[in-house]
Every structure is written in C-alpha cells, then in structure tokens.
Design an enzyme around this catalytic site. Structure first.
Site, PDB file in Angstrom:
ATOM      1  N   THR A 116       0.829  -1.208   0.000  1.00 50.03           N
ATOM      2  CA  THR A 116       0.000   0.000   0.000  1.00 50.03           C
ATOM      3  C   THR A 116       0.861   1.254   0.000  1.00 50.03           C
ATOM      4  O   THR A 116       0.686   2.143  -0.823  1.00 50.03           O
ATOM      5  CB  THR A 116      -0.919   0.018   1.235  1.00 50.03           C
ATOM      6  OG1 THR A 116      -1.634  -1.214   1.291  1.00 50.03           O
ATOM      7  CG2 THR A 116      -1.912   1.142   1.142  1.00 50.03           C
TER       8      THR A 116
ATOM      9  N   GLU B 120      11.015  26.455   2.006  1.00 48.03           N
ATOM     10  CA  GLU B 120      12.392  26.835   2.288  1.00 48.03           C
ATOM     11  C   GLU B 120      13.309  25.618   2.384  1.00 48.03           C
ATOM     12  O   GLU B 120      14.477  25.690   2.031  1.00 48.03           O
ATOM     13  CB  GLU B 120      12.447  27.595   3.615  1.00 48.03           C
ATOM     14  CG  GLU B 120      12.766  29.050   3.446  1.00 48.03           C
ATOM     15  CD  GLU B 120      12.651  29.799   4.756  1.00 48.03           C
ATOM     16  OE1 GLU B 120      13.623  29.782   5.516  1.00 48.03           O
ATOM     17  OE2 GLU B 120      11.594  30.375   5.014  1.00 48.03           O
TER      18      GLU B 120
END
EC number: 3.6.5.-
Length: 450
Positions: A145, A254
């Site tokens: 998954t 950032e």
C-alpha cells in the site's frame, strides 16, 4: 495562512501519523476530543497552529490530515483509539482488501478503486485552506500500500496541485531487518515515482531507529511505538516553525530551496538530539554545542548509512527551546572546522538554521526525557546513495531470476516497468557519484557522460 495537509498511507504511514498527531495535540494543548481550552478565539482565528488544524464553529480542532489504507485493521485502531473523536470519519479511508505486499496491487488493481475517493477528501481539505502550502506524505516503500498507493497518490497530486510542494517521510527497508521478501521490488518501483513526484523526501529506516532506541534510551526490545515516537519528534521539529512563532522560522518550501541542489538529489538524512532517557538527563546539561555535535554523529542518523563516507551538500538545523542565535553560530562554526564532516567544494556555506522558542514536548509515559533544548537536523549527503545501492543489489539478485515477478505481472504490470525503474535508480546512484566528485576534475570528462 500557510496550511499543510498530511497524508498517511499504509500501515507505516498511519502509525507514524498517530504518533505525530498525538504529539501535536500535546504541544498545542488540544485534548483528544479536539477541544482546546487555551484557545481564546473560538471558531476560527489566525493562530499559528491553524496551519495543521482547522477549527469548527464549535471550537473543535480537526487535523488537516487524511489516513488511507487498503485494509481496515490499522485504521480501525484509529477509529477506536484515544483520538477517535479528533478526526472526522471521512478523513479515515479504508478499503476491504489488502495490497498483499504487492506494489502492483496498490498501484493498479486495488489502489485505483480507492484513489479517487482519497483525492476527493484531499480536495475538501484543500478547499478549506486559504493558502495551501503543500503536502506532507507519510509512507513506507517496502509494503504494497505505502509503495503502490503512495506512488499513485503522489502522481495524482502532481497533476491536481502541480505547484504545491510535497514533502515525503518515507520508511525504507533496513539492511538486516526485513518485513517482506519482495521489499526490493516495491522499493525500487516506488522510488521511481518518488524521484519524479516529491520535492524533498526524508528517509527513515527502522533498523537505524531501533539502534538509537537501544543505545540511547536503553530500551532492550524497542516496539514500533518507541520508533514512531522518536520519528514524530523529528517531524514535529521540522514543522514547529509552521505551528509556532519563532525567531528564525523555516517554511516547507524553504527546505526545498536550501536542501535540494538538483531536482533529483532530494533524499535527506535526518537526525535528532538529544535522544536521552529521563534517568540520564537528570545528570547532564546539554549545551547547544553538544546537541549540535551529537546530531552530526553517524550513529544519530535515522537511516543506515555513514555520512563519513560521503560529503554533505547542505544541512538544515532546526533548534527548539532555550537557544539563541549566538550559540547556534558558534556551534556551526565548530562543526565546519571538523575534518570528519566534509562538504562538497561547490557549496561553501551549506547551513540553514531555524530557531523556535517552544521547548520540545514529550509524550507522558514515553521514553524521551523532557529537555530544555533540542535540535533536529535534515541533511543532504551523498552517502544516501548507500541506501539505494543496497536495495538495488537485492533487486538485481531477485530480478536476474525473475523471482516473484509473476505476482506483479498478474496484477497488470509489465516487465518493462521493472527495468525502467531499475535504470532510473542506476542513474540516481550515478548522479550522487557525480555530485560528490571534486568539481575541478569534473570539467574534462563532462562530454563523455551525455
């Protein structure tokens, strides 16, 4: 607001998610039912924590998160657990049938039935944001998954929200400890799409975190809960600057700007310090210099690879608690003089620092001691290539004999996808090699490679 949506995929993603949301709630004083006694502005408000929690008119705080799994057992634990009232039932999406450790099931057959539902839920959360900043995606690449559905969701998110940044926290297979035989296949296939569709991926590795628990916390037999609580401290430190106001705030985008020199080279190592048990902390005063040094120790890395074998391209140091910029600058200056910590010659500065005045919170009854200050480091080092070469080697041994491949082909994959993904990873290893090479040598033989 700069909201972040967290997406937790598969068992690993969900269990790390549980640890993270438990910690966020403690940090913000939010009770398990979503009420927040300390919040003055009921029903809205622009508090910093609203980046991670949305607030209903009744003053209930709901995580901006989606939990997805192809089988119900793990999500049922959330549905019946301590924090069951925190989440909206629609945020917990589970299928009936497992991916059975098979990337192809998670990505093609079973995954594609559930992916539209997930995207609808994510769309609802996104519409609820005023300025969505990006996604935090939690998964493991060894299972079916996390690898298959994880890749599928990332691909679809790139289509729907092209410009939003995606930060992955990804559990990679460990060198010795293995949970499934076909891990190398799933990891290679999944990394192939992580390369394309995440902007920054932080690699985690159970074995490395086990060792940290054993060595630093004196836990003889660490459980997944112990591991996840440690990981949640790292993730909390990374996101603290979004959730609290600090001196040097660091945004999700950032990280990307400061840590990723080339788009493909975006796999990060993380470390956290001080990892210390309550008995020891009582006798130690941990200064900024000490915790900074210990964050650079190879043994604090949360993935099994040795940064001494590679070079650093960039580092992000996120401090929290009683820390002033002067101490940080001194600590960083000391690190730069160390011979064991080498930077590539084309990146002379290499450090991004963030400071947050909120001291680290610990889970009551947990393993970590309450400390005045802590640091979390995310670094981009060429030694990460060790993680990939290890997986690639195991992949090659199995794929040479085409072992287990029929399970994937039977779920609608083609053998070509295996070789394509493997070639992509070979190219990635080569990229890391070139980035770490001295730049002076690199100029003569540039022509041959392309």
């Amino acid at each position: 607001m700069r909201e972040c949506i967290s997406i937790h995929i598969g068992q690993a993603g969900i269990q790390v998610g549980n640890a993270c949301w438990e910690l966020y709630c403690l940090e913000h004083g939010i009770q398990p039912d979503g009420q927040m006694p300390g919040d003055k502005t009921v029903g809205g408000g622009d508090d910093a924590f609203n980046t991670f929690f949305s607030e209903t008119g009744a003053g209930k705080h709901v995580p901006r998160a989606v939990f997805v799994d192809l089988e119900p057992t793990v999500i049922d634990e959330v549905r019946t657990g301590t924090y069951r009232q925190l989440f909206h039932p629609e945020q917990l999406i589970s299928g009936k049938e497992d991916a059975a450790n098979n990337f192809a099931r998670g990505h093609y057959t079973i995954g594609k039935e559930i992916v539209d539902l997930c995207l609808d839920r994510i769309r609802k959360l996104a519409d609820n944001c005023t300025g969505l900043q990006g996604f935090l995606v939690f998964n493991a690449v060894g299972g079916g998954t996390g690898s298959g559905l994880g890749s599928l969701l990332l691909e679809r998110l790139s289509v729907d929200y092209g410009k939003k940044s995606k930060l992955g926290f990804t559990v990679y297979p460990s060198p010795q400890v293995s949970t499934s035989v076909v891990e190398p296949y799933n990891s290679v296939l999944s990394t192939h799409s992580l390369l394309e569709h995440t902007d920054v991926a932080v690699l985690l590795d159970n074995e490395a975190i086990y060792d940290i628990c054993r060595r630093s916390l004196d836990i003889e037999r660490p459980t997944y809960t112990n591991l996840n609580r440690l990981v949640s401290q790292v993730i909390s430190s990374l996101t603290a600057s979004l959730r609290f106001d600090g001196a040097l705030n660091v945004d999700v985008t950032e990280f990307q700007t400061n840590l990723v020199p080339y788009p493909r080279i975006h796999f990060m190592l993380s470390s956290y310090a001080p990892v210390i048990s309550a008995e020891k902390a009582y006798h130690e005063q941990l200064s900024v210099a000490e915790i900074t040094n210990s964050a650079f120790e190879p043994s604090s890395m949360m993935a099994k690879c040795d940064p001494r074998h590679g070079k650093y391209m960039a580092c992000c140091l996120m401090y929290r608690g009683d820390v002033v910029p002067k101490d940080v600058n001194a600590a960083v200056a000391t690190i730069k003089t160390k011979r064991t910590i080498q930077f590539v010659d084309w990146c002379p500065t290499g450090f991004k620092c963030g400071i947050n005045y909120q001291p680290p919170t610990v889970v009551p009854g947990g393993d970590l001691a309450k400390v005045q200050r802590a640091v979390c480091m995310i670094s981009n080092s060429t030694s990460v290539a060790e993680v990939f070469s290890r997986i690639d080697h195991k992949f090659d041994l199995m794929y040479a004999k085409r072992a287990f491949v029929h399970w994937y082909v039977g779920e609608g994959m083609e053998e070509g996808e295996f070789s394509e993904a493997r070639e992509d990873l070979a190219a990635l290893e080569k990229d890391y090699e070139e980035v770490g090479a001295e730049s002076a040598e690199g100029e003569d033989d540039e022509g041959d490679d392309y």
